[in-house]
Design an enzyme around this catalytic site. Structure first.
Site, PDB file in Angstrom:
ATOM      1  N   GLU A  89     -37.556 -31.321   5.880  1.00 48.51           N
ATOM      2  CA  GLU A  89     -36.621 -31.689   6.944  1.00 48.51           C
ATOM      3  C   GLU A  89     -35.514 -32.487   6.281  1.00 48.51           C
ATOM      4  O   GLU A  89     -35.738 -33.593   5.813  1.00 48.51           O
ATOM      5  CB  GLU A  89     -37.326 -32.501   8.026  1.00 48.51           C
ATOM      6  CG  GLU A  89     -36.531 -32.634   9.313  1.00 48.51           C
ATOM      7  CD  GLU A  89     -35.430 -33.662   9.196  1.00 48.51           C
ATOM      8  OE1 GLU A  89     -34.246 -33.261   9.290  1.00 48.51           O
ATOM      9  OE2 GLU A  89     -35.720 -34.837   8.990  1.00 48.51           O
ATOM     10  N   CYS A 104     -31.205 -38.255  11.219  1.00 49.13           N
ATOM     11  CA  CYS A 104     -30.895 -36.946  10.622  1.00 49.13           C
ATOM     12  C   CYS A 104     -30.182 -36.010  11.586  1.00 49.13           C
ATOM     13  O   CYS A 104     -29.458 -35.107  11.157  1.00 49.13           O
ATOM     14  CB  CYS A 104     -32.165 -36.293  10.089  1.00 49.13           C
ATOM     15  SG  CYS A 104     -33.435 -36.047  11.343  1.00 49.13           S
TER      16      CYS A 104
END
Length: 485
Positions: free
Chosen positions: A218, A252
């Site tokens: 990720e 993120c």
């Protein structure tokens, strides 16, 4: 401030062996045991919420409400979702009915891969450690957790708390920096889940490749926002700035830049000024509702990008590296070649990029790496559809930012440079599981159809293979219901 005690490098092999031995003992086979461990994770957070809030305040300057919303809330959501679904997720799954195959009862059975390594970043340490760990436990794995050394107070606290709540032989913390992480990556794991940046991801992927270890990554990226000028501009401004400035931009899935029609840029910026003032009436530096950058090094990097921009700073712009402070900032008239577009900022700086229209916005996005999320602010379904159908991203979100990552049943993950695989919920459970296929063929099946496979072969074998596997779909251009060749 707490001093982070690094795990001795020479102990890491022993930790790995202990986790392996504990897994092979079979104690994780019990679904009740897994549920107990998952529930314990929730109470680790609940019982120590004040300590964790204080730790995250020390490490990130983060306001307590943001910790509850961004770290605790999503972690609790993942834990409850997994706890409620452990039995369902672990049930053997029968295959689609087929007259020829159903007597053999074909199915796939989820089984734990073994010992997982979970490497988490500094920005949301509770959620990004315990979310994946919850799925790993639900799948029946042992796990070793490597938190970030950049949040020393939080990482030290979690390392002390984990063995008080979870089985200390199955679940371990390794604290440290590059040497400790390097040693971890030298070992063979059954799955590695890494959350962080693309540079380190390449190192992790190369290490995993040596052992052919399956991997979940990720990685974030530069998430765009496309604004339709027909949108409620005040709502758009408020939600975009909230998403950009939460946790001081260190999420993120934060929006990194806004693509807006050039003729509408002034209107959007004015709405952002109004929202900004409502967020920080006393100014962001004195606000108790704004976090800090994790380190002076990161603050210096962001300051350099801001100092070199050719755009116009219309909100914020102030910096104090020694205090790890980067003011929530909006920069207008940014171009694709601007330093602000050269890398993921991962801080509270929002670039506003004027474009001709939605087609140019789409071309701008397509010319860059696929992001974790594409955000569209529009009430027009055709506008939304046009953007989403002509771009790629991990998520496609309408009239909102960031909160999609907190929905327990939604997978969170990227595509290409923004990541591979998923780190939440059932989709992460599947990452940590091996689906073992099974069938049991009774003897009478040979008498009915499968006896043709044995030598010596007879000319009639084609009749049986056709019956077993069925006809082909219609040949393109023909209207017949089935093709025989």
């Amino acid at each position: 401030m707490s001093t982070l005690t690094y795990t001795p490098v020479e102990d890491i092999l022993k930790i790995h062996a202990t986790a392996r031995q504990a897994f092979e003992s079979g104690k994780t086979k019990s679904l009740e045991f897994r549920k107990e461990q998952i529930a314990q994770l929730a109470y680790l957070i609940k019982d120590n919420a004040d300590k964790l809030r204080a730790a995250l305040k020390a490490d990130l300057g983060r306001p307590y409400p943001e910790t509850d919303l961004l770290d605790f809330g999503p972690a609790f959501g993942q834990i409850k979702h997994a706890y409620d679904n452990v039995e369902k997720w672990n049930k053997p799954q029968s295959m689609e009915f087929s007259l020829n195959w159903f007597p053999m009862r074909p199915k796939k059975i989820p089984q734990p891969k073994g010992v997982a390594l979970i490497i988490a970043p500094f920005n949301l340490p509770v959620f990004l450690l315990f979310g994946p760990l919850t799925s790993a436990i639900a799948a029946g794995n042992a796990a070793v957790l490597k938190p970030s050394e950049q949040t020393p107070v939080t990482s030290q606290l979690l390392a002390e708390l984990l063995p008080q709540y979870l089985d200390p032989e199955l679940y371990h913390f390794v604290n440290g920096g590059v040497p400790e992480t390097t040693r971890l990556l030298e070992l063979q794991w059954d799955h590695i889940l890494y959350t962080g940046n693309g540079r380190v991801a390449r190192i992790v992927a190369a290490a995993a490749a040596k052992h052919l270890t399956p991997l979940t990554l990720e990685l974030g990226g530069k998430n765009p926002v496309v604004v339709d000028p027909k949108m409620d501009v005040k709502l758009a401004a408020k939600r975009i700035l909230w998403g950009r400035f939460s946790n001081s931009g260190q999420i993120c899935v934060c929006p990194e830049y806004v693509l807006v029609p050039a003729h509408f840029q002034d209107t959007l910026v004015e709405a952002m000024k109004e929202a900004y003032q409502s967020f920080f009436p006393e100014g962001p530096e004195n606000s108790d509702s704004f976090a800090r950058i994790v380190s002076e090094a990161h603050a210096t990097r962001i300051k350099r990008l801001l100092d070199n921009t050719k755009g116009t700073v219309v909100l914020g712009g102030q910096t104090d590296v020694a205090k790890r402070y980067i003011a929530p900032t909006v920069v207008r008239d940014v171009t694709g070649e601007d330093p602000l577009m050269s890398e993921e900022i991962f801080g509270p700086v929002l670039a506003v990029i004027p474009v001709k229209d939605v087609d140019e916005a789409i071309s701008f996005i397509r010319a860059r790496d696929h992001p974790l999320a594409v955000y569209v602010f529009s009430h027009d379904k055709k506008f939304q559809q046009k953007v989403f159908e002509n771009t790629k991203s991990g998520a496609a979100v309408v009239n909102e930012t960031v909160i999609n990552a907190g929905v327990p049943a939604l997978p969170v993950g990227g595509i290409g440079p923004s990541g591979t695989g998923y780190y939440s919920g059932k989709h992460a459970f599947e990452q940590f599981s091996h689906y073992r296929t099974s069938l049991n063929n009774p003897s009478w099946v040979d008498t009915l159809i499968f006896g043709f496979r044995y030598p010596p072969f007879k000319p009639s074998y084609q009749k049986y293979t056709a019956a077993l596997f069925g006809n082909l779909p219609p040949r393109p251009g023909k209207k017949s219901s089935a093709a025989k060749s």
